[in-house]
Design a protein around this motif. Sequence first.
Motif, short mmCIF file in Angstrom:
data_model
loop_
_atom_site.label_atom_id
_atom_site.label_comp_id
_atom_site.label_asym_id
_atom_site.label_seq_id
_atom_site.Cartn_x
_atom_site.Cartn_y
_atom_site.Cartn_z
N ASN A 124 1.18 9.46 -7.56
CA ASN A 124 2.41 9.02 -7.11
C ASN A 124 2.21 9.09 -5.49
OD1 ASN A 124 4.88 7.56 -7.16
ND2 ASN A 124 6.16 9.35 -7.49
N THR A 125 1.22 8.19 -5.06
CA THR A 125 1.13 8.04 -3.38
C THR A 125 2.51 7.13 -2.99
OG1 THR A 125 -0.04 6.08 -3.48
CG2 THR A 125 -1.05 8.30 -3.37
N THR A 126 2.99 7.53 -1.77
CA THR A 126 4.14 6.82 -1.15
C THR A 126 3.78 6.49 0.29
OG1 THR A 126 5.01 8.87 -0.09
CG2 THR A 126 5.68 8.54 -2.48
N LEU A 127 4.87 5.83 0.99
CA LEU A 127 4.67 5.38 2.52
C LEU A 127 4.27 6.56 3.49
CD1 LEU A 127 7.33 2.40 2.48
CD2 LEU A 127 4.83 2.20 2.53
N GLU A 128 5.07 7.65 3.10
CA GLU A 128 5.00 8.76 3.68
C GLU A 128 3.69 9.44 3.35
OE1 GLU A 128 7.69 8.14 1.82
OE2 GLU A 128 8.89 7.13 3.45
N GLU A 129 3.17 9.45 2.23
CA GLU A 129 2.00 10.08 1.81
C GLU A 129 1.18 9.19 0.98
OE1 GLU A 129 3.89 14.66 1.23
OE2 GLU A 129 3.55 13.24 -0.59
N PRO A 130 0.33 8.22 1.71
CA PRO A 130 -0.07 7.23 1.32
C PRO A 130 -1.32 7.30 0.42
CG PRO A 130 -0.38 6.84 3.60
CD PRO A 130 0.26 8.27 3.31
N GLN A 142 5.15 3.91 -14.48
CA GLN A 142 4.42 3.44 -13.23
C GLN A 142 2.92 2.77 -13.38
OE1 GLN A 142 4.63 7.40 -11.60
NE2 GLN A 142 5.92 6.52 -9.74
N CYS A 144 1.48 9.96 -11.79
CA CYS A 144 1.90 8.86 -12.09
C CYS A 144 2.60 8.88 -13.36
CB CYS A 144 1.07 7.59 -12.06
SG CYS A 144 0.96 6.95 -10.38
N ARG A 147 1.82 15.53 -8.94
CA ARG A 147 2.23 14.21 -8.46
C ARG A 147 1.49 13.15 -9.50
NH1 ARG A 147 3.89 14.36 -2.99
NH2 ARG A 147 4.50 12.15 -3.67
N SER A 165 1.12 2.25 -5.95
CA SER A 165 2.36 1.79 -5.11
C SER A 165 1.89 1.42 -3.63
CB SER A 165 3.37 2.74 -5.24
OG SER A 165 2.99 4.02 -4.50
N THR A 166 0.73 2.24 -3.05
CA THR A 166 0.27 2.04 -1.81
C THR A 166 -0.70 1.10 -2.00
OG1 THR A 166 -0.65 4.19 -1.74
CG2 THR A 166 1.47 4.06 -0.80
#
Length: 330
Positions: free
Chosen positions: A221-227, A255, A251, A249, A196-197
């Motif tokens: 599963n990385t995110t905008l907050e934890e890229p 995903q 995926c 975490r 995702s990032t």
Amino acid sequence: MGRTGFLERLQNGGSIVVAEGYIFELERRGYLQAGSFVPEVVLEHPHLYYAHREKLRVVGRENDLDALNRAALKMAREVADENGCLMAGNICNSALYFYKDENTHAPTENMFKEQIEIAVEMGADYIVGETYSNFSEALLALKCIHKYGKGLPSVITLSASAGDYLSDGYDTVEACKKLEEAGTTVVGLNCGRGPSTMLPLLQKIKQACGVPIAALPVVYNTTLEEPTFHSLTIPGTDTRAFPLDLCSRMCSRQQIEEFGTKAKELGIQYVGLCCGNSSNMLRIVAEKYGRTPPASKYSPDMEKHYIYGDKTKFRKEFTEDLMAVKSGKA
């Protein structure tokens, strides 16, 4: 199937699906130590699984470099020949190079030279230089492939940080463009970021570069907050998940399927998965790219499941009792 060359497979928008990132899987199975992540398994269990001299020094096995690389490359060559695949030689981030310290540059080149020459001798079809967090070391790796690689094609992939800049100040997209201008065959990203990032940055690289683009995200599963997977925390806590609790975490298969679909739509030609990869996850990406690997024989078919599948395949009495239990009417 017969083996065609690296460049031929990328012609006319063709693609290459890459199996990487199994070192975490080996740790899960108890074959190497988290922390150093040195694949000693190649020597201790030759039937199972690269390392450079600096990594081996950490575990006191520096003198095993030649044997370890040759054992790994020999296995890779045998598998490639048997299945019509390509075999890659590999030089990764050195854990020694520092762009501000010229005293580290020559030793790093010597490490790269050593590994490239072994890979060439063992029959590699191309050389991968991967997981570079700064442009300078990536460029050195590419120059070494050109210098010692006997004309083999090159794949150079960067590991993007939480921002879009590398540790030596280069914008990641700019760095990819400069690596293209320096003559790499394929350029892109691996490791660090999850699907995702990584995808938004890949889109910018694809727009900037004309050579085939590589994408090998970690399976987390990385995110905008934890890229990046280094910045992930265990759900519900402030405790860092890397590296021992990354399983919290992972995926989902859905995903990974979405990543495969979006990567293909984006025109990513060199695709795979990095840290956290497993055979069932890579199979999903391969199938999204139109492949039918041997493992597709075991792709999920939930219609065969006695609870969630096609009830006509099971005895009527059994399914009636099962449905009654599920509805609370038994």
